[in-house]
Every structure is written in C-alpha cells, then in structure tokens.
Design an enzyme around this catalytic site. Structure first.
Site, mmCIF file in Angstrom:
data_model
loop_
_atom_site.group_PDB
_atom_site.id
_atom_site.type_symbol
_atom_site.label_atom_id
_atom_site.label_comp_id
_atom_site.label_asym_id
_atom_site.label_seq_id
_atom_site.Cartn_x
_atom_site.Cartn_y
_atom_site.Cartn_z
ATOM 1 N N LYS A 88 0.847 -1.197 0.000
ATOM 2 C CA LYS A 88 0.000 0.000 0.000
ATOM 3 C C LYS A 88 0.876 1.237 0.000
ATOM 4 O O LYS A 88 1.936 1.252 0.651
ATOM 5 C CB LYS A 88 -0.878 0.007 1.256
ATOM 6 N N GLY A 192 -26.355 1.904 0.259
ATOM 7 C CA GLY A 192 -25.348 2.670 -0.482
ATOM 8 C C GLY A 192 -25.509 2.411 -1.963
ATOM 9 O O GLY A 192 -25.160 1.328 -2.443
ATOM 10 N N GLY A 194 -24.009 3.823 -4.565
ATOM 11 C CA GLY A 194 -22.929 4.512 -5.268
ATOM 12 C C GLY A 194 -22.436 3.675 -6.429
ATOM 13 O O GLY A 194 -23.216 2.979 -7.090
ATOM 14 N N HIS A 195 -21.130 3.730 -6.671
ATOM 15 C CA HIS A 195 -20.563 3.034 -7.828
ATOM 16 C C HIS A 195 -20.899 1.547 -7.823
ATOM 17 O O HIS A 195 -21.356 0.990 -8.814
ATOM 18 C CB HIS A 195 -19.037 3.200 -7.855
ATOM 19 N N VAL A 196 -20.653 0.883 -6.708
ATOM 20 C CA VAL A 196 -20.876 -0.562 -6.653
ATOM 21 C C VAL A 196 -22.351 -0.861 -6.384
ATOM 22 O O VAL A 196 -22.968 -1.671 -7.085
ATOM 23 C CB VAL A 196 -20.004 -1.236 -5.563
HETATM 24 P P1 NAD Z 1 -19.238 5.248 -3.558
HETATM 25 O O1 NAD Z 1 -18.684 6.404 -2.801
HETATM 26 O O2 NAD Z 1 -19.391 5.367 -5.032
HETATM 27 O O3 NAD Z 1 -20.680 4.869 -2.982
HETATM 28 C C1 NAD Z 1 -20.998 4.850 -1.638
HETATM 29 C C2 NAD Z 1 -22.451 5.286 -1.527
HETATM 30 O O4 NAD Z 1 -22.832 5.106 -0.159
HETATM 31 C C3 NAD Z 1 -22.681 6.768 -1.857
HETATM 32 O O5 NAD Z 1 -23.761 6.882 -2.771
HETATM 33 C C4 NAD Z 1 -22.999 7.403 -0.502
HETATM 34 O O6 NAD Z 1 -23.901 8.491 -0.603
HETATM 35 C C5 NAD Z 1 -23.613 6.225 0.241
HETATM 36 N N1 NAD Z 1 -23.558 6.290 1.706
HETATM 37 C C6 NAD Z 1 -22.588 6.802 2.494
HETATM 38 N N2 NAD Z 1 -22.913 6.629 3.778
HETATM 39 C C7 NAD Z 1 -24.099 5.979 3.812
HETATM 40 C C8 NAD Z 1 -24.951 5.526 4.850
HETATM 41 N N3 NAD Z 1 -24.634 5.678 6.129
HETATM 42 N N4 NAD Z 1 -26.106 4.900 4.494
HETATM 43 C C9 NAD Z 1 -26.434 4.744 3.192
HETATM 44 N N5 NAD Z 1 -25.667 5.162 2.182
HETATM 45 C C10 NAD Z 1 -24.522 5.772 2.480
HETATM 46 O O7 NAD Z 1 -18.338 4.002 -3.169
HETATM 47 P P2 NAD Z 1 -18.185 2.622 -3.954
HETATM 48 O O8 NAD Z 1 -17.043 2.710 -4.872
HETATM 49 O O9 NAD Z 1 -19.507 2.211 -4.462
HETATM 50 O O10 NAD Z 1 -17.728 1.661 -2.759
HETATM 51 C C11 NAD Z 1 -18.653 1.235 -1.769
HETATM 52 C C12 NAD Z 1 -17.905 0.371 -0.746
HETATM 53 O O11 NAD Z 1 -17.314 -0.750 -1.406
HETATM 54 C C13 NAD Z 1 -16.761 1.088 -0.025
HETATM 55 O O12 NAD Z 1 -16.665 0.576 1.280
HETATM 56 C C14 NAD Z 1 -15.540 0.655 -0.829
HETATM 57 O O13 NAD Z 1 -14.357 0.704 -0.053
HETATM 58 C C15 NAD Z 1 -15.912 -0.775 -1.168
HETATM 59 N N6 NAD Z 1 -15.222 -1.269 -2.349
HETATM 60 C C16 NAD Z 1 -15.410 -0.679 -3.550
HETATM 61 C C17 NAD Z 1 -14.777 -1.184 -4.675
HETATM 62 C C18 NAD Z 1 -14.993 -0.561 -6.037
HETATM 63 O O14 NAD Z 1 -14.702 -1.217 -7.040
HETATM 64 N N7 NAD Z 1 -15.496 0.660 -6.126
HETATM 65 C C19 NAD Z 1 -13.933 -2.311 -4.578
HETATM 66 C C20 NAD Z 1 -13.762 -2.915 -3.326
HETATM 67 C C21 NAD Z 1 -14.425 -2.385 -2.211
#
Ligand code: NAD
Length: 362
Positions: A88, A192, A194-196
């Site tokens: 990291k 949540g 978001g992206h995932v």
């Molecule tokens: P993101 O920031 O795109 O989405 C997160 C979403 O969660 C946002 O829409 C935000 O408004 C919402 N949110 C925040 N706090 C909240 C709450 N208390 N209740 C409800 N919604 C809430 O992030 P992401 O890229 O989708 O990642 C989500 C999780 O998955 C993170 O923990 C990230 O570390 C993990 N992750 C992501 C990836 C990836 O490919 N993006 C890979 C491995 C792990």
C-alpha cells in the site's frame, strides 16, 4: 528490513514493521510531503495496492495506515487466488483540502519516483483520494502502475467487476442457505447506491430479486424508482427485514449495537471492513446469519487491476469473478464442518495459500 530513499522523515518505525518485507518512507523532493510505501509480502507476486491520499494528524499515522492496509492486501489477494502480494502507498496530504494543480502534480511525481525506486516489488493503483487521472501522472515516473484511464489502455472503473463479484458471492450464499442460487423473489437490501451498490442493485433487479435501496444521498431515489425498488431511510436500513443485507457504503455498520438486531439471513456486500470488529463474525454465526467475508466478496476491484497488469481478456476476468463465488462457497462449507466462522476460514485459506507460496519459493 526497511530501506529509505530521499530525505528521511523523523518518524519512529512501528514495531509491526518488522513483519514486512519493506517500508519505504520519503519526503517528496518536489512537494515536501511524506510518502510511505509498505510492502507486506511478495510471496505470491508483486505487492499490489492502491495509493491513498489523505490528510493525517502526523506522518506516523500515515505510516501505520500504510502498514495496516498493506497486510490486508496480502490476505485479500491470497484469498482471491491471485498471483499478487500485498502493499500500500500512503501520501500524507499537507491539508484536509484536496491538493490541486501544481502541488498535486508535484506530489504524484514524487510518489511515482518512490514507486519506481522499489523496482516492481510494489505496483500502485487508485485508492481513496486518487483516481485514474492521477495514475496517468504517476506513470510519467514509473511503469509499475495500473488503474490508468481507459484511453491509456487501463482497466478503468473497477466497480462493475466489484459488483459482479459481490453478486457471485451472494448467489453462493443463497445456494448455501436455501439450496438455490436463484435471485427470483429474494429480498435484498442494498445500503449505499454509489458506484458498486447501484450496479449491484441493477443486476439484482434484472435477476428478479425484490430490491430495497438506501442512501444518504436522496437523489439516489431516482434509481430506486427506475428499478421498481423500495426505499428505506439510511438510519433504518441496517435493520431492514430481508433475506440479504448488502452493505455497499461505509465500513463498521455491523457493530455491537446492531449485530443482535439484524433481520436478515445473509450479509454480503462490497463494503470494506463491514464488521466493526472481527469477533462480530462469531455473533453472526451464533445467530445463524451467513456472512460472506468482505475481502473475498469485494475482490472484483482487485481482479480488475490484476487483469490490467496481466492483460487478461473478458473471459479471464469472468473466470476470476466466478472463482470469488466458489471461494465463498468453500469458506461457508468449511465453517459449517469445523464449527468456526466464514471469516476465520477465509483467513485460514489466505494463510494456507501464503504458506504454499513460501514453500514453493524456498
Ligand atoms: P461510492 O462512494 O461510489 O458509494 C458509496 C455510496 O454510499 C454513496 O452513494 C454514498 O452516498 C452512500 N452512503 C454513504 N454513507 C451511507 C450511509 N450511512 N447509508 C447509506 N448510504 C450511504 O463508493 P463505492 O465505490 O460504491 O464503494 C462502496 C464500498 O465498497 C466502499 O466501502 C468501498 O471501499 C468498497 N469497495 C469498492 C470497490 C470498487 O470497485 N469501487 C472495490 C472494493 C471495495
């Protein structure tokens, strides 16, 4: 153990650093920021792990974070069956505000030099506070970088692959719990969007699941409407009555206060560190709730950059994503047979692969 280049910072090396192959701490020649790169293990391959740009109270906190996160990457890659080690990079941003312009460029070039100085032992990628455009700047100083923009031959946004990996895990949990991996009529609460989470919700809805969505951002309701999904306010989401709880937002949502009140059969999402404490895995098992360990379920993001590193095609990526589901099935079975938890079995599996790798290298 540790080698150091550039201007050395005045920090104490944490005791834990002795378990690591390398800890490099430099003060960027252009930017003056502290950069820490921890290489936990290269037993299974180069140590791949993102570059985190964050404002820490002290450089020592940033170094601790690099060490902690590098170790987690070793286990994540090993459990996913990837030929990768764990590392990291941490960039200690000078202020809470995101560095921009010339300062950002100087920081990224300094980071690129630090990565280059490790000669391929460490490969960097995006993480909290950095994105693919930043990787393109880092690539001006080193070739040991992935997560480049699509137009530069990079793998781009990892979240579609992450969502597919979570879905494969979720199906494995359904098969284990109900004897059927079908999504038809399965009640899933995605926390949540978001992206995932948004991609996962779409895959679930397309597969016939009854989806409930939640997000602190009310504009995400439009996605719920589009998918015909129900909506639950974030404060209530964790206690939704459902078959599967899929946390896809912030970590630590399952803690001592929520674990006994969960109303689900399965916990399977993308969130990193979904359990506030590893011991909560025991409470979940005691309650008969199947837990898909987060570092296996969300390995799709790592697979995405692994594919970039090894120039894998779509079929290669799909095979690795399917393997996530098979690994979840393996740890659920083992936990049942041994009377342990899926988390403990996932950790054993990773350790076993690391020992196997070390023995093969000896
Ligand atoms: P993101 O920031 O795109 O989405 C997160 C979403 O969660 C946002 O829409 C935000 O408004 C919402 N949110 C925040 N706090 C909240 C709450 N208390 N209740 C409800 N919604 C809430 O992030 P992401 O890229 O989708 O990642 C989500 C999780 O998955 C993170 O923990 C990230 O570390 C993990 N992750 C992501 C990836 C990836 O490919 N993006 C890979 C491995 C792990």
């Amino acid at each position: 153990m540790s080698s150091r280049t550039g201007v050395q910072t005045e920090v104490r090396w944490p005791e834990a650093a002795a378990d690591y192959e390398e800890l490099r701490v430099v003060t960027g020649a252009r930017s003056g920021v502290t950069i820490a790169i921890a290489v936990h293990s290269t037993v299974l391959g180069p140590a791949l792990g993102g570059a985190r740009m964050w404002h820490y109270e002290s450089p020592a906190d940033g170094i601790e974070d690099a060490l902690r996160l590098a170790r987690a990457m070793t286990y994540k890659a090993a459990a996913a069956g990837l030929a990768l080690g764990g590392g990291k990079g941490v960039i200690c941003a000078p202020a809470p505000k995101r560095p921009e312009g010339e300062l950002r460029r100087a920081i990224l070039l300094d980071f690129g030099d630090a990565v280059a100085s490790l000669g391929g032992k460490y490969v960097t990628a995006e993480d909290v506070g950095t994105g693919s455009a930043d990787m393109a700047v880092i690539a001006e100083r080193t070739s040991h970088v992935v997560g480049l923009p699509g137009e530069r031959g990079g793998s781009g946004d990892p979240s579609p692959v992450t969502a597919r990996g979570v879905l494969a895990s979720l199906r494995a949990c359904l098969e284990h719990r109900f004897g059927d991996p079908s999504l038809k009529g399965v009640r899933v609460c995605v926390i949540g969007a978001g992206h995932v989470g948004s991609r996962l919700a779409r895959l679930l809805a397309n597969g016939g699941a009854e989806v409930t969505l939640s997000d602190v951002d009310p504009s995400r309701r439009t996605l719920a409407e589009e998918l015909g999904a129900a909506w639950v306010e974030p404060a209530d989401a964790i206690l939704t009555d459902c078959d599967v709880l899929a946390p896809c937002a912030l970590g630590g949502v399952i803690d001592a206060t929520t674990v006994d009140r969960l109303r689900c059969e399965i916990v399977c999402g993308s969130t990193n560190n979904v359990l506030a404490d590893d011991r909560l895995a025991v409470d979940l098992t005691r309650r008969g709730i199947f837990y898909a360990p987060d570092f296996i379920a969300n390995a799709g993001g790592l697979i995405n950059v692994y594919a970039e590193l090894h120039h894998l095609d779509r079929a290669g990526v799909s095979a690795l994503v399917d393997h996530i589901g098979a690994t979840i099935a393996l740890v659920l079975d083992a936990a049942e047979r041994h009377g342990t938890t899926p988390l403990a079995e996932a950790q054993s599996l990773a350790l076993e692969r690391l020992r196997g790798g070390a023995a093969a290298a000896a």
